[in-house]
Design a protein around this motif. Structure first.
Motif, short mmCIF file in Angstrom:
data_model
loop_
_atom_site.label_atom_id
_atom_site.label_comp_id
_atom_site.label_asym_id
_atom_site.label_seq_id
_atom_site.Cartn_x
_atom_site.Cartn_y
_atom_site.Cartn_z
N MET A 21 29.51 78.72 -83.36
CA MET A 21 30.64 79.51 -83.87
C MET A 21 31.62 79.82 -82.74
N ASP A 22 31.12 80.25 -81.58
CA ASP A 22 32.00 80.57 -80.46
C ASP A 22 32.81 79.35 -80.03
N ASP A 23 32.16 78.19 -79.98
CA ASP A 23 32.86 76.96 -79.59
C ASP A 23 33.98 76.62 -80.57
N CYS A 24 33.68 76.74 -81.86
CA CYS A 24 34.67 76.41 -82.89
C CYS A 24 35.87 77.35 -82.82
N ILE A 25 35.59 78.65 -82.74
CA ILE A 25 36.67 79.64 -82.72
C ILE A 25 37.48 79.54 -81.43
N ALA A 26 36.82 79.26 -80.32
CA ALA A 26 37.54 79.09 -79.05
C ALA A 26 38.52 77.93 -79.15
N GLY A 27 38.06 76.82 -79.73
CA GLY A 27 38.95 75.67 -79.90
C GLY A 27 40.09 75.96 -80.86
N MET A 28 39.77 76.66 -81.92
CA MET A 28 40.78 76.99 -82.93
C MET A 28 41.88 77.89 -82.34
N MET A 29 41.45 78.86 -81.56
CA MET A 29 42.38 79.86 -81.01
C MET A 29 42.91 79.48 -79.62
N ALA A 37 33.26 84.95 -77.58
CA ALA A 37 32.03 85.75 -77.61
C ALA A 37 32.35 87.23 -77.55
N ARG A 38 33.37 87.60 -76.76
CA ARG A 38 33.75 89.02 -76.67
C ARG A 38 34.29 89.52 -78.00
N TRP A 39 35.05 88.67 -78.70
CA TRP A 39 35.52 89.05 -80.03
C TRP A 39 34.32 89.26 -80.96
N ARG A 40 33.39 88.30 -80.89
CA ARG A 40 32.22 88.36 -81.77
C ARG A 40 31.42 89.64 -81.56
N LYS A 41 31.29 90.05 -80.33
CA LYS A 41 30.51 91.25 -80.02
C LYS A 41 31.30 92.54 -80.19
N GLY A 42 32.61 92.41 -80.46
CA GLY A 42 33.44 93.60 -80.62
C GLY A 42 33.84 94.23 -79.31
#
Length: 325
Positions: A21-29, A37-42
């Motif tokens: 998930m982190d890899d996908c979102i990092a590429g997307m954004m 990962a920091r977004w995911r953890k809040g």
């Protein structure tokens, strides 16, 4: 409203693990995986425009973003429904495309399965016989809309939508997904009634049409009996079928996956409403399991019971054929 940590838990169901998930979102954004990962953890607040993109890409619905009291369900926000009518035939193409997309996505999940409580023969089994599918749509249209077309003319009209490739996609995907289905003695009754009714009201232009439909229904039954007897679909996927001794009043289907599920509540022979609310999915799952506990397995049960079940279905088709001959 839910917090950022809970938001990413909703997104996680689309991935095998948090790393993917982190890899996908990092590429997307276009950010580092560390930021994702920091977004995911809040630990870092995500901006509104990026939040909006996540909601759109991962199809997070409004009701999932806002908390409600335990047990409460916001029905208007929970269900999806596509109106099908004569004036907008392209809606039917869109409707079946959503089914094809969902089933094909399920084939990639090794833990996916379909649970069907069938008040009439599930359309999946009719798909190799396009005329039967067209007839079900025709009967739906004649019952609910102001439509005077005869069946053969309706088929010419509906074929302009090029439905057959999508129907084939649905059949191919269904065959690859393990399923558990609950039938009852009247699963063919509605379709047989509709064929007889169409004959009485002179909805067939050709006298051979009704017999062709009944012949195809015979083939459907033969194929189903073979697959149920070996508890296996043509692809090798597991197929369990149970007989409920009393009629099923409301048909529904559960698309069960590893981390989530969808409920499809039947509205008519053709249409349904769907929801991905997991509270509702859990309730329907409990109901389905309770039904199984009271039903008779046809595949592993006594051969005599299975033979009698299919014999009475064949007799119903033969009875209708004799009435219309």
């Amino acid at each position: 409203m839910i917090n950022q940590d809970e938001l990413f838990k909703l997104i996680l169901v689309h991935f095998k693990n948090v790393t993917a998930m982190d890899d996908c979102i990092a590429g997307m954004m276009q950010v580092t995986t560390g930021m994702a990962a920091r977004w995911r953890k809040g630990l870092t607040l995500i901006t509104y425009d990026r939040l909006q993109l996540l909601i759109q890409v991962f199809k997070i619905r409004t009701h999932q973003l806002f908390t409600v009291p335990d047990g409460a369900v916001s029905i208007p926000a929970e269900f999806q429904y596509i109106k099908l009518d004569v004036e907008t035939p392209d809606h039917y193409l869109y409707y079946i495309k959503t089914i094809a997309d969902q089933l094909e996505a399920m084939t990639a999940d090794l833990n996916a399965s379909l649970w069907l409580k069938a008040d009439e023969i599930p359309a999946f089994h009719l798909l190799p016989y396009k005329n039967l599918i067209y007839f079900m749509l025709f009967a739906y249209v004649r019952d609910r809309m102001n439509c005077d077309a005869q069946f053969e003319d309706f088929v010419v009209q509906i074929k302009t939508l090029d439905l057959d490739p999508v129907l084939d996609r649905i059949k191919n995907a269904y065959d690859r997904i393990p399923s558990i289905e609950v039938w009852h003695d009247g699963v063919f009754d509605n379709l047989l009634y509709q064929i007889e009714n169409a004959e009485i009201l002179e909805h067939f232009k050709q006298s051979t049409t009704k017999m062709q439909l009944l012949s195809e229904l015979d083939d459907v039954l033969t194929k189903c009996q073979e697959e149920i007897s070996v508890q296996q679909k043509s692809s090798g996927a597991k197929f369990e079928c149970y007989r409920k001794e009393i009629p099923i009043r409301m048909g529904y289907g559960l698309a069960k996956q590893e981390k989530c599920g969808q409920v499809n509540i039947k509205i008519d022979s053709i249409n349904s409403m769907t929801t991905e609310n997991q509270t509702i999915f859990s309730e329907f799952s409990k109901s389905f399991k309770a039904t199984l506990n009271k039903a008779v397995p046809l595949g592993i049960g006594p051969i005599r019971d299975r033979t009698l079940f299919f014999r009475q279905l064949k007799d119903k088709i033969a009875y209708t054929r004799n009435k219309l001959n």
